[in-house]
Design a protein around this motif. Sequence first.
Motif, short mmCIF file in Angstrom:
data_model
loop_
_atom_site.label_atom_id
_atom_site.label_comp_id
_atom_site.label_asym_id
_atom_site.label_seq_id
_atom_site.Cartn_x
_atom_site.Cartn_y
_atom_site.Cartn_z
N VAL A 136 0.82 -1.21 0.00
CA VAL A 136 0.00 0.00 0.00
C VAL A 136 0.86 1.27 0.00
CG1 VAL A 136 -1.88 1.25 1.12
CG2 VAL A 136 -1.79 -1.25 1.28
N CYS A 137 1.62 1.49 1.05
CA CYS A 137 2.30 2.77 1.25
C CYS A 137 3.40 3.03 0.22
CB CYS A 137 2.92 2.86 2.63
SG CYS A 137 1.96 2.06 3.92
N CYS A 168 3.40 5.52 -2.78
CA CYS A 168 3.61 6.97 -2.67
C CYS A 168 4.81 7.33 -1.79
CB CYS A 168 2.39 7.64 -2.06
SG CYS A 168 0.88 7.41 -3.00
N HIS A 169 5.05 6.56 -0.72
CA HIS A 169 6.09 6.94 0.25
C HIS A 169 7.38 6.14 0.04
CE1 HIS A 169 3.59 9.30 3.06
NE2 HIS A 169 2.63 8.48 2.73
N ASN A 180 0.40 14.01 -6.16
CA ASN A 180 -0.39 13.92 -4.91
C ASN A 180 -1.01 15.25 -4.51
OD1 ASN A 180 -0.07 11.09 -3.64
ND2 ASN A 180 1.97 11.60 -4.36
N ALA A 191 1.02 17.85 -2.59
CA ALA A 191 1.63 17.56 -1.28
C ALA A 191 2.64 16.43 -1.42
CB ALA A 191 0.54 17.17 -0.28
N LEU A 192 3.81 16.64 -0.84
CA LEU A 192 4.87 15.64 -0.96
C LEU A 192 4.66 14.52 0.06
CD1 LEU A 192 7.75 14.97 -2.08
CD2 LEU A 192 8.63 16.24 -0.12
N MET A 219 9.67 8.38 10.24
CA MET A 219 8.40 9.06 10.56
C MET A 219 7.97 8.87 12.02
SD MET A 219 5.91 10.93 9.84
CE MET A 219 6.12 11.28 8.10
N ARG A 261 7.70 12.83 14.46
CA ARG A 261 6.52 13.63 14.81
C ARG A 261 6.19 13.45 16.27
NH1 ARG A 261 7.57 15.14 10.55
NH2 ARG A 261 6.37 15.22 8.62
N TYR A 308 0.96 8.83 16.79
CA TYR A 308 0.58 9.80 15.76
C TYR A 308 0.39 9.10 14.42
CZ TYR A 308 1.05 13.47 12.25
OH TYR A 308 0.85 14.28 11.16
N LEU A 327 -3.48 7.21 10.28
CA LEU A 327 -4.00 6.12 9.43
C LEU A 327 -5.44 5.77 9.76
CD1 LEU A 327 -0.86 3.84 9.25
CD2 LEU A 327 -1.75 5.36 7.48
N ILE A 329 -5.69 16.51 4.39
CA ILE A 329 -4.52 15.75 4.00
C ILE A 329 -4.71 15.18 2.60
CG2 ILE A 329 -5.34 13.65 5.20
CD1 ILE A 329 -2.36 13.19 5.98
N ALA A 330 -3.60 15.25 1.84
CA ALA A 330 -3.68 14.81 0.44
C ALA A 330 -3.38 13.34 0.30
CB ALA A 330 -2.69 15.62 -0.39
N MET A 331 -3.77 12.56 1.31
CA MET A 331 -3.36 11.17 1.30
C MET A 331 -4.46 10.26 0.78
SD MET A 331 -1.34 9.65 4.43
CE MET A 331 -1.73 8.00 4.82
N ALA A 332 -5.16 10.75 -0.23
CA ALA A 332 -6.24 9.92 -0.77
C ALA A 332 -5.67 8.90 -1.73
CB ALA A 332 -7.25 10.81 -1.47
N PRO A 359 -5.71 5.63 2.62
CA PRO A 359 -4.94 4.61 1.90
C PRO A 359 -5.34 3.19 2.29
CG PRO A 359 -3.58 5.66 3.57
CD PRO A 359 -4.85 6.43 3.51
C1 HEC Z 1 -1.80 7.75 -2.78
C2 HEC Z 1 -0.57 8.12 -2.12
C3 HEC Z 1 -0.35 7.70 -0.67
C4 HEC Z 1 -0.46 6.44 -0.11
C5 HEC Z 1 -0.85 5.14 -0.79
C6 HEC Z 1 -0.08 6.60 1.27
N1 HEC Z 1 0.23 7.90 1.54
FE1 HEC Z 1 0.80 8.66 3.32
N2 HEC Z 1 0.82 10.53 2.55
C7 HEC Z 1 0.64 10.84 1.21
C8 HEC Z 1 0.79 12.27 1.03
C9 HEC Z 1 0.67 13.00 -0.30
C10 HEC Z 1 1.07 12.81 2.31
C11 HEC Z 1 1.31 14.27 2.65
C12 HEC Z 1 0.01 14.83 3.07
C13 HEC Z 1 -0.05 16.32 3.18
O1 HEC Z 1 0.98 16.95 3.46
O2 HEC Z 1 -1.17 16.82 2.97
C14 HEC Z 1 1.07 11.69 3.24
C15 HEC Z 1 1.27 11.80 4.61
C16 HEC Z 1 1.45 10.74 5.48
C17 HEC Z 1 1.70 10.85 6.88
C18 HEC Z 1 1.71 12.13 7.71
C19 HEC Z 1 2.99 12.80 7.57
C20 HEC Z 1 3.16 14.06 8.33
O3 HEC Z 1 3.76 14.93 7.73
O4 HEC Z 1 2.79 14.20 9.52
C21 HEC Z 1 1.88 9.59 7.37
C22 HEC Z 1 2.20 9.17 8.80
C23 HEC Z 1 1.70 8.69 6.25
N3 HEC Z 1 1.43 9.42 5.12
C24 HEC Z 1 1.78 7.31 6.34
C25 HEC Z 1 1.36 6.46 5.34
C26 HEC Z 1 1.30 5.02 5.50
C27 HEC Z 1 1.78 4.25 6.73
C28 HEC Z 1 0.77 4.53 4.33
C29 HEC Z 1 0.46 3.08 4.03
C30 HEC Z 1 -0.52 2.47 4.86
C31 HEC Z 1 0.51 5.66 3.46
N4 HEC Z 1 0.87 6.81 4.10
C32 HEC Z 1 -0.03 5.55 2.18
C33 HEC Z 1 0.35 9.95 0.18
C34 HEC Z 1 0.09 8.60 0.36
#
Ligand code: HEC
Length: 271
Positions: A57-58, A61-62, A126, A129-130, A137, A141, A147, A152, A192-195, A203
């Motif tokens: 999953v993660c 993007c990450h 995204n 948003a980066l 991580m 934080r 956190y 999540l 949050i742009a984490m859609a 996610p």
């Molecule tokens: C579709 C892309 C995408 C997926 C898949 C994704 N993320 Fe993210 N995530 C992002 C983006 C973009 C941001 C930055 C959000 C913002 O700054 O608005 C983010 C932010 C975060 C943050 C918060 C960071 C902060 O700055 O405090 C965490 C924690 C995180 N992600 C964990 C995860 C984990 C764990 C997974 C897997 C389960 C995951 N993400 C899956 C795109 C994704």
Amino acid sequence: MKRFLIGVLATACGLSLTTAEAAVTPPPPKQEWSFDGPFGTFDRAALQRGLQVYQEVCSGCHSLKYVAFRNLADIGYSQNEIKLFAAEATVVDGPDDEGEMFERDGLPSDYFPSPFPNDKAAAAANNGALPPDLSLMTKARKGGPDYTYAILTGFEELPENWKELDEYSFLPRDFELQDGLTFNRYFPGHQIAMADQIAMAAPLAGGVVEYADGTEATIEQMSHDVTTFLMWTAEPKLEIRKAWGVKVMIFVFVLTVLLYFAKRKVWADVH
Ligand code: HEC
């Protein structure tokens, strides 16, 4: 005295006014972790499940750029398993004799490859948003692993009438959710742009991974597992540190007792 009291009162009022006005992000609720406390250790099964969640999953993007495939030996994988796991990744290497970069299968000594060629490309994909690197991580934080877990599991649909609900009193009154962003109560700024690519709110959705050990992949379970895994990536030597802490405490205790009796012996004639 009167003036002093008025001063105190005014300050108190001022303080309460500012706290009432300022939007406070709710602190992430405390979770239970196997690595908590002085005897804490990592739950190996949770680490392996967490790696699977990251991978499936993660990692779309990450990045996880401070972790090498060979480090997975720490969480219970054999050299052979690591070789096979690394070979599934494509890494960019080079330049070759012609000065060109080229792609090849991953080796155990390689680091986890990043999903995007650079930060600009990552942000462009995204909503601007980066997605931050996840290696550190859980240490980077406030609230640590709580956190990460809260983010999540903290995605929700913001009700239309949120302004009337006490539950959302932490939001600034002029809060407006931007298009393409998702509401998350624990994220500073709350949008949050984490859609997901398929426009899901978060996610993780129940059952997105299928665990080999039969554990049911609920959102809470996957969040807990991936956070445990990310705690290991951030502090791989946690178990050694804690074991040393306990040894040092025992040593200091024994030394104190010895010194106490030595002191009594040395001073016995004087007293
Ligand atoms: C579709 C892309 C995408 C997926 C898949 C994704 N993320 Fe993210 N995530 C992002 C983006 C973009 C941001 C930055 C959000 C913002 O700054 O608005 C983010 C932010 C975060 C943050 C918060 C960071 C902060 O700055 O405090 C965490 C924690 C995180 N992600 C964990 C995860 C984990 C764990 C997974 C897997 C389960 C995951 N993400 C899956 C795109 C994704």
